[in-house]
Every structure is written in structure tokens, then in C-alpha cells.
Scaffold this active site. Structure first.
Site, short mmCIF file in Angstrom:
data_model
loop_
_atom_site.label_atom_id
_atom_site.label_comp_id
_atom_site.label_asym_id
_atom_site.label_seq_id
_atom_site.Cartn_x
_atom_site.Cartn_y
_atom_site.Cartn_z
N SER A 159 4.79 -4.79 -6.71
CA SER A 159 5.20 -3.43 -6.41
C SER A 159 5.77 -3.29 -5.00
CB SER A 159 4.07 -2.42 -6.66
OG SER A 159 2.93 -2.81 -6.03
N GLY A 162 1.12 0.12 7.44
CA GLY A 162 1.07 1.56 7.65
C GLY A 162 0.77 2.24 6.33
N LYS A 198 -9.05 -1.62 5.85
CA LYS A 198 -9.03 -0.34 5.12
C LYS A 198 -9.19 -0.54 3.61
CE LYS A 198 -4.69 -0.87 3.54
NZ LYS A 198 -3.96 -0.49 2.35
N ASP A 217 -3.14 4.53 7.65
CA ASP A 217 -3.26 3.78 6.40
C ASP A 217 -4.62 4.02 5.74
OD1 ASP A 217 -2.44 2.08 4.43
OD2 ASP A 217 -2.50 0.25 5.63
N VAL A 244 -2.88 -7.13 -7.56
CA VAL A 244 -3.83 -7.64 -6.59
C VAL A 244 -4.67 -6.48 -6.02
CG1 VAL A 244 -2.18 -7.54 -4.66
CG2 VAL A 244 -4.11 -9.11 -4.55
N1 LIG Z 1 1.81 -1.98 -3.20
C1 LIG Z 1 1.84 -1.35 -2.05
O1 LIG Z 1 2.06 -0.15 -2.01
C2 LIG Z 1 1.62 -2.11 -0.77
C3 LIG Z 1 1.89 -1.45 0.42
C4 LIG Z 1 1.69 -2.12 1.62
C5 LIG Z 1 1.20 -3.42 1.61
N2 LIG Z 1 0.94 -4.04 0.44
C6 LIG Z 1 0.45 -5.42 0.51
O2 LIG Z 1 1.48 -6.28 0.06
C7 LIG Z 1 0.92 -7.45 -0.57
C8 LIG Z 1 1.52 -7.57 -1.97
O3 LIG Z 1 1.10 -6.40 -2.67
P1 LIG Z 1 1.77 -5.86 -4.00
O4 LIG Z 1 1.30 -4.48 -4.14
O5 LIG Z 1 3.22 -6.10 -4.05
O6 LIG Z 1 1.01 -6.79 -5.05
P2 LIG Z 1 1.33 -6.97 -6.61
O7 LIG Z 1 0.10 -7.45 -7.26
O8 LIG Z 1 2.01 -5.73 -7.12
O9 LIG Z 1 2.45 -8.13 -6.61
C9 LIG Z 1 2.23 -9.39 -6.06
C10 LIG Z 1 3.41 -10.25 -6.44
O10 LIG Z 1 3.27 -11.51 -5.80
C11 LIG Z 1 3.61 -12.52 -6.77
N3 LIG Z 1 2.96 -13.76 -6.38
C12 LIG Z 1 1.64 -14.06 -6.37
N4 LIG Z 1 1.46 -15.31 -5.93
C13 LIG Z 1 2.69 -15.82 -5.66
C14 LIG Z 1 3.17 -17.07 -5.18
N5 LIG Z 1 2.32 -18.04 -4.88
N6 LIG Z 1 4.50 -17.22 -5.03
C15 LIG Z 1 5.37 -16.23 -5.32
N7 LIG Z 1 4.98 -15.01 -5.78
C16 LIG Z 1 3.66 -14.83 -5.95
C17 LIG Z 1 3.11 -11.95 -8.09
O11 LIG Z 1 3.74 -12.59 -9.18
C18 LIG Z 1 3.53 -10.50 -7.95
O12 LIG Z 1 4.87 -10.34 -8.35
C19 LIG Z 1 -0.60 -7.23 -0.58
O13 LIG Z 1 -1.18 -7.90 0.50
C20 LIG Z 1 -0.74 -5.72 -0.40
O14 LIG Z 1 -1.96 -5.36 0.23
C21 LIG Z 1 1.15 -3.42 -0.76
#
Ligand SMILES: NC(=O)c1ccc[n+]([C@@H]2O[C@H](COP(=O)([O-])OP(=O)(O)OC[C@H]3O[C@@H](n4cnc5c(N)ncnc54)[C@H](O)[C@@H]3O)[C@@H](O)[C@H]2O)c1
Length: 331
Positions: free
Chosen positions: A10, A132, A187, A240, A275
Site C-alpha cells: 500500500s 509522519g 507508535k 503519527d 504487514v
Molecule cells: N501503509 C501505510 O500507510 C504506511 C505509511 C507509512 C509507513 N508505512 C511503512 O512502510 C512499510 C511498508 O508498508 P506497507 O503498508 O506498504 O506494507 P504492505 O504489507 O502493504 O506491503 C509490503 C510490500 O512489500 C513487499 N515485500 C515484502 N518483502 C519483500 C522483499 N523481500 N522484496 C520485495 N518486496 C517485498 C510485499 O510483497 C508487499 O507488496 C512498513 O514498514 C510500514 O510500517 C506504511
């Protein structure tokens, strides 16, 4: 600039859209060829970001088929526990002088390192962290948000601020990388605790009390690690924390609700389908606080519930039954 975003979940999807709108040439690396083919064909990511059509300019490539030729910026948009594996892949391919930015929020289990530490260790290049109140669901719909790019190297932070800032995504710089990454990690288990409170049927008083006392424990551990006190009251800190603990988008808060209703951590991860960084981070904080001898009652209770040693109800009793004390956290 040519940008490679590793991770098509996402945040990677929402961030790639933001970068295209800033005029960058963006490729997003997926885990599998099937994902890349599906995303190139539809430009929709129904599992991770339902209801959103990504710009046609975003190119999706499977990690195994991709290169980093000409990349000016590499963005790590994967779960914290995958950052090292990705950075190892990046290391031999990275063009000299390319910028690196981590979006991950957590600590690597075992080493207890922050994502930028892992990237720098593996690639030998500097890395910044972005953190953030930035739910992908809202950023991808151009709802105004603000964020922090943290780097020890001011030139790196300024270059990223310039590359990312848009009229709906306002980027501040901060040189407190330790504090920004620490707040972004902590957080999440706090949001799990708040979700448990919500799931047990408690109200606004409980939620506000938990959030506020969590700020005290967050500050206690963060300051010992070298975080700057101002970071806690900034976007990556309280900003956050508020978003994650009160939002319907927060999967960590949802995870807490499910735990309160009796789900196991495995069932929670399956149900959420993405995740849930609060779970590994609760384990990392248990280790970190233990090593440093810091009292972290809220996040420790989340750890105890995840380990099956305490029920959510018992953790409420533990928190409410602690010895009476003064409010100020230095006491
Ligand atoms: N979703 C949010 O709104 C948001 C906002 C800020 C920060 N984050 C942080 O960003 C990070 C990712 O979150 P997300 O929400 O996108 O997670 P998610 O679960 O939506 O997506 C994670 C992605 O990473 C890919 N992935 C996993 N292992 C991998 C690897 N070894 N190589 C390549 N791709 C791989 C998965 O296939 C998936 O597409 C997390 O640490 C999260 O805390 C997320």
C-alpha cells in the site's frame, strides 16, 4: 529523476503515485512476476490499495528481472524485516551517488537496528528516513498530509524534500534520524494497545490515557537512545501516534481489536492481510527496553499478550494496578 520504489504494497503504491505526480520516472519492484504483470495490465492494486487507479506512467517490474540503471533515488517500501534482503540486492546494482530513502517503520529483530542503519550497513551509502502521519489510503487520494524526511546529511534531506514535496504532501526536514525512526517504530505497538482497549469496549478516556502515558514511555526510551526531545512533539512523534492510534485505516489498531476479541497473532496477521509492524516491534522493544533497563509498561503488555502470557483483560489490570506515582516522566 529516475526513481525505483522497492515494494508494491500500500505505501509503495501510494508513494509511486506521488512521485509520478512530481514528474519523476518511476519503476516499482514487485516480489513476483505475476504481480508485475497484473499491475502493469490494470494499474490497480485491489489487495493493498483498493479503489485506486495508479497513473499509467508507473512501471512494475519483478525484483528478479529488474536493474537500477540510471536510478537517482531508491525507495525502500517494504516491511522492516525485509529491508536487509532488499538492501543486499540493491548494493551491487546501485549507481554511485544515488539517494536512498526508507519508508519502513520498525526495528530489525535480533540486531535491533533501525531501517536506515540496515540500508547503510548493506549498501555503504547514506540513507534517509521518511515518517509522519501518512496513511497510504489518504495520501493516494491527495488529502493534505505532512511528513518528515530525516537524515544526518543535510544535503540529502534537502534533496529529498525538493524531490518529494507537492501541493498535497508537505515535507519537513529533520536531522534527528534516531528520533524519527524510533517514533515511527514505537507508535505501532502503542496502536495495538489502543486497539485492544477499543476492542474491549472501552471509550475515549481509556484511549486518551493510553496514548498520553505511551508518550511518557516513548520519550523515556527514545531519549536514552539519543533522540531529540522536539522530535516527540513533531509529525513523526505525536503526529503519527495520533493518526495511528485513532484511525480506521490503522492496521495496528485493528490488530489490537482482533487480539481483544480472542484472535491469536497468526490469526490477526492473516485477517489483516498486510504487514502489522506493531507485532515484531513489540518484540524488538521488549528486547531493547530489557537491555537498557527501561520501564515500558504499555508496549511490554502488548508483548505479553502476543506471547500468550497475559490476556488483554489481565494487561488492563496490570496497567491500572501499577504503584501510584507522580505524572512527570522524570520522576
Ligand atoms: N501503509 C501505510 O500507510 C504506511 C505509511 C507509512 C509507513 N508505512 C511503512 O512502510 C512499510 C511498508 O508498508 P506497507 O503498508 O506498504 O506494507 P504492505 O504489507 O502493504 O506491503 C509490503 C510490500 O512489500 C513487499 N515485500 C515484502 N518483502 C519483500 C522483499 N523481500 N522484496 C520485495 N518486496 C517485498 C510485499 O510483497 C508487499 O507488496 C512498513 O514498514 C510500514 O510500517 C506504511
Amino acid at each position: 529523476m529516475r526513481v525505483t520504489v522497492v515494494g508494491s504494497g500500500s505505501w509503495g503504491s501510494a508513494f509511486s503515485r506521488l512521485l509520478v505526480h512530481r514528474g519523476h520516472d518511476v519503476q516499482v519492484l514487485t516480489l513476483t512476476r505475476g504481480e508485475a504483470a497484473q499491475l502493469n495490465a490494470t494499474h490497480e492494486n485491489p489487495h493493498f490499495l483498493p479503489g485506486l487507479v495508479l497513473p499509467p506512467e508507473v512501471r512494475f517490474v519483478a525484483l528478479g528481472d529488474a536493474g537500477l540503471e540510471g536510478a537517482g533515488l531508491i525507495v525502500y517500501a517494504v516491511p522492516t524485516q525485509a529491508v536487509r534482503q532488499v538492501a543486499r540486492w540493491v548494493a551491487p546494482r546501485r549507481p554511485p551517488g544515488s539517494l536512498q530513502l526508507s519508508l519502513a517503520k520498525g526495528y530489525e529483530l535480533g540486531t535491533l537496528k533501525r531501517p536506515t542503519e540496515v540500508v547503510e550497513e548493506e549498501t555503504g551509502g547514506g540513507a534517509a528516513a521518511l515518517s509522519g502521519p501518512n496513511h497510504a489510503e489518504e495520501v493516494s487520494r491527495d488529502m493534505p498530509s505532512a511528513t518528515v524526511v530525516a537524515a544526518a546529511d543535510e544535503a540529502l534531506a534537502l534533496a529529498l524534500q525538493e524531490a518529494i514535496t507537492s501541493d498535497t504532501f508537505r515535507v519537513y526536514t529533520n536531522d534527528d534520524v534516531v528520533g524519527v525512526e524510533f517514533c515511527g517504530a514505537v507508535k505501532n505497538p502503542i496502536a495495538v494497545a489502543v486497539g485492544m482497549s477499543d476492542g474491549l469496549g472501552f471509550g475515549d478516556n481509556s484511549r486518551a490515557s493510553l496514548i498520553t502515558r505511551s508518550i511518557a514511555e516513548m520519550t523515556r526510551l527514545g531519549m536514552i537512545q539519543g533522540a531529540h526531545v522536539a522530535t516527540f512533539t513533531g509529525l513523526a512523534g505525536i503526529g503519527d501516534l495520533i493518526a495511528t492510534c485513532t484511525s480506521r485505516h490503522s492496521r495496528n489498531r485493528l490488530a489490537g481489536e482482533l487480539l481483544a476479541k480472542g484472535a491469536s497473532p497468526d490469526e490477526v496477521e492473516k485477517e489483516v492481510g498486510q504487514v502489522v509492524e506493531g507485532i515484531p516491534t513489540a518484540y524488538a522493544l521488549h528486547d531493547l527496553a530489557g537491555r537498557l533497563g527501561i520501564d515500558m509498561p504499555v508496549t511490554e503488555n502488548v508483548y505479553q499478550v502476543l506471547e500468550g502470557r497475559r490476556t488483554p483483560q489481565e494487561s488492563v489490570a496490570d496497567l491500572m494496578g501499577r504503584r501510584p506515582r507522580k505524572e512527570r516522566h522524570e520522576d
